[in-house]
Motif scaffolding. Structure first.
Motif, PDB file in Angstrom:
ATOM      1  N   ASP A  88       0.869  -1.175   0.000  1.00  0.00           N
ATOM      2  CA  ASP A  88       0.000   0.000   0.000  1.00  0.00           C
ATOM      3  C   ASP A  88       0.905   1.224   0.000  1.00  0.00           C
ATOM      4  O   ASP A  88       1.710   1.404   0.917  1.00  0.00           O
ATOM      5  CB  ASP A  88      -0.884   0.056   1.253  1.00  0.00           C
ATOM      6  N   ARG A  90       1.113   4.981   0.563  1.00  0.00           N
ATOM      7  CA  ARG A  90       0.321   5.990   1.273  1.00  0.00           C
ATOM      8  C   ARG A  90       0.485   7.324   0.543  1.00  0.00           C
ATOM      9  O   ARG A  90       1.348   8.119   0.861  1.00  0.00           O
ATOM     10  CB  ARG A  90       0.785   6.095   2.721  1.00  0.00           C
ATOM     11  N   ARG A 100      -8.860  13.730  -1.051  1.00  0.00           N
ATOM     12  CA  ARG A 100      -8.102  12.473  -1.006  1.00  0.00           C
ATOM     13  C   ARG A 100      -8.132  11.771  -2.355  1.00  0.00           C
ATOM     14  O   ARG A 100      -7.101  11.372  -2.886  1.00  0.00           O
ATOM     15  CB  ARG A 100      -8.674  11.560   0.076  1.00  0.00           C
ATOM     16  N   MET A 101      -9.315  11.621  -2.913  1.00  0.00           N
ATOM     17  CA  MET A 101      -9.439  10.904  -4.175  1.00  0.00           C
ATOM     18  C   MET A 101      -8.735  11.655  -5.310  1.00  0.00           C
ATOM     19  O   MET A 101      -8.137  11.034  -6.190  1.00  0.00           O
ATOM     20  CB  MET A 101     -10.900  10.609  -4.500  1.00  0.00           C
ATOM     21  N   LEU A 104      -5.084  10.856  -4.931  1.00  0.00           N
ATOM     22  CA  LEU A 104      -4.825   9.486  -5.387  1.00  0.00           C
ATOM     23  C   LEU A 104      -4.868   9.402  -6.909  1.00  0.00           C
ATOM     24  O   LEU A 104      -4.045   8.716  -7.533  1.00  0.00           O
ATOM     25  CB  LEU A 104      -5.833   8.511  -4.777  1.00  0.00           C
ATOM     26  N   ARG A 121     -10.794   1.447  -9.070  1.00  0.00           N
ATOM     27  CA  ARG A 121     -10.953   2.526  -8.084  1.00  0.00           C
ATOM     28  C   ARG A 121     -12.054   2.107  -7.120  1.00  0.00           C
ATOM     29  O   ARG A 121     -13.125   1.651  -7.543  1.00  0.00           O
ATOM     30  CB  ARG A 121     -11.327   3.834  -8.783  1.00  0.00           C
ATOM     31  N   ASP A 129     -13.613   2.651   4.967  1.00  0.00           N
ATOM     32  CA  ASP A 129     -12.681   2.780   3.837  1.00  0.00           C
ATOM     33  C   ASP A 129     -12.709   4.208   3.335  1.00  0.00           C
ATOM     34  O   ASP A 129     -13.767   4.720   2.956  1.00  0.00           O
ATOM     35  CB  ASP A 129     -13.072   1.802   2.718  1.00  0.00           C
ATOM     36  N   HIS A 132      -9.583   4.056  -2.234  1.00  0.00           N
ATOM     37  CA  HIS A 132      -8.237   3.719  -2.709  1.00  0.00           C
ATOM     38  C   HIS A 132      -8.293   3.324  -4.183  1.00  0.00           C
ATOM     39  O   HIS A 132      -9.364   3.105  -4.734  1.00  0.00           O
ATOM     40  CB  HIS A 132      -7.600   2.612  -1.860  1.00  0.00           C
ATOM     41  N   VAL A 134      -6.406   0.672  -7.046  1.00  0.00           N
ATOM     42  CA  VAL A 134      -5.545  -0.494  -7.243  1.00  0.00           C
ATOM     43  C   VAL A 134      -4.844  -0.365  -8.594  1.00  0.00           C
ATOM     44  O   VAL A 134      -5.486  -0.088  -9.611  1.00  0.00           O
ATOM     45  CB  VAL A 134      -6.356  -1.805  -7.188  1.00  0.00           C
ATOM     46  N   CYS A 144      -1.756  -0.920  -3.982  1.00  0.00           N
ATOM     47  CA  CYS A 144      -2.810   0.070  -3.776  1.00  0.00           C
ATOM     48  C   CYS A 144      -2.221   1.445  -3.510  1.00  0.00           C
ATOM     49  O   CYS A 144      -1.202   1.575  -2.827  1.00  0.00           O
ATOM     50  CB  CYS A 144      -3.678  -0.309  -2.577  1.00  0.00           C
ATOM     51  N   LEU A 145      -2.903   2.447  -4.032  1.00  0.00           N
ATOM     52  CA  LEU A 145      -2.674   3.831  -3.607  1.00  0.00           C
ATOM     53  C   LEU A 145      -3.695   4.057  -2.519  1.00  0.00           C
ATOM     54  O   LEU A 145      -4.906   3.972  -2.751  1.00  0.00           O
ATOM     55  CB  LEU A 145      -2.857   4.806  -4.750  1.00  0.00           C
ATOM     56  N   ASP A 146      -3.219   4.388  -1.358  1.00  0.00           N
ATOM     57  CA  ASP A 146      -4.068   4.449  -0.173  1.00  0.00           C
ATOM     58  C   ASP A 146      -3.956   5.840   0.425  1.00  0.00           C
ATOM     59  O   ASP A 146      -2.923   6.431   0.433  1.00  0.00           O
ATOM     60  CB  ASP A 146      -3.588   3.366   0.779  1.00  0.00           C
TER      61      ASP A 146
END
Length: 146
Positions: A88, A90, A100-101, A104, A121, A129, A132, A134, A144-146
């Motif tokens: 993951d 971060r 956040r999204m 990402l 996505r 959650d 994130h 993938v 994953c981008l978390d």
């Protein structure tokens, strides 16, 4: 008992190329040659490693020494199934919701430009959650981008 440090090892076909991707993805660097050698080729020559074996392994390290070392080793077989363990990254610490999204998505775009593949996505579903994305690295290892 004292806490242990860990190294993450990834089986792959091209350790040099995959370490270059992950160095960029994580902000890590490929470590320099051992003391007494000006270059890796000089060290490998001294150790008698033939040219065809010089891409059998590579590694990347956190320049600050905080994160784990990631080691890449050449294996003959290709990846065939989904990873049971994944990384993951971060990429949006402290951000929530649309901010956040968006962060990402920006990081996903950067990594796709480096050779990653976007897989899926996942929208935020509070409180469990935060959302994130993938991706797969250039050899198909999911992360994953978390």
């Amino acid at each position: 008992m004292t806490a242990r440090t860990v190294q993450i090892t990834i089986d792959c076909a091209d350790p040099g190329a995959l370490s270059a991707f992950w160095a960029e993805a994580l902000g890590y660097h490929v470590p320099g040659p051992p003391g007494g050698f000006a270059t890796w080729d000089e060290a490998l020559d001294a150790w008698g490693v033939p040219p065809e074996r010089r891409n059998d392994a590579s590694a990347v390290e956190d320049p600050d020494g905080a994160g784990p070392r990631v080691f890449f080793q050449r294996v003959p077989e290709p990846k065939t199934v989904k990873n049971r363990l994944h990384i993951d990254v971060r990429a949006a610490p402290g951000l929530q919701g649309d901010d956040r999204m968006a962060a990402l998505e920006a990081e996903a775009d950067r990594l796709v430009g480096l050779g990653a593949e976007r897989l899926q996505r996942f929208e935020p579903t509070p409180p469990m959650d935060a959302g994130h994305i993938v991706l797969a690295d250039p050899e198909g290892n999911e992360f994953c981008l978390d």
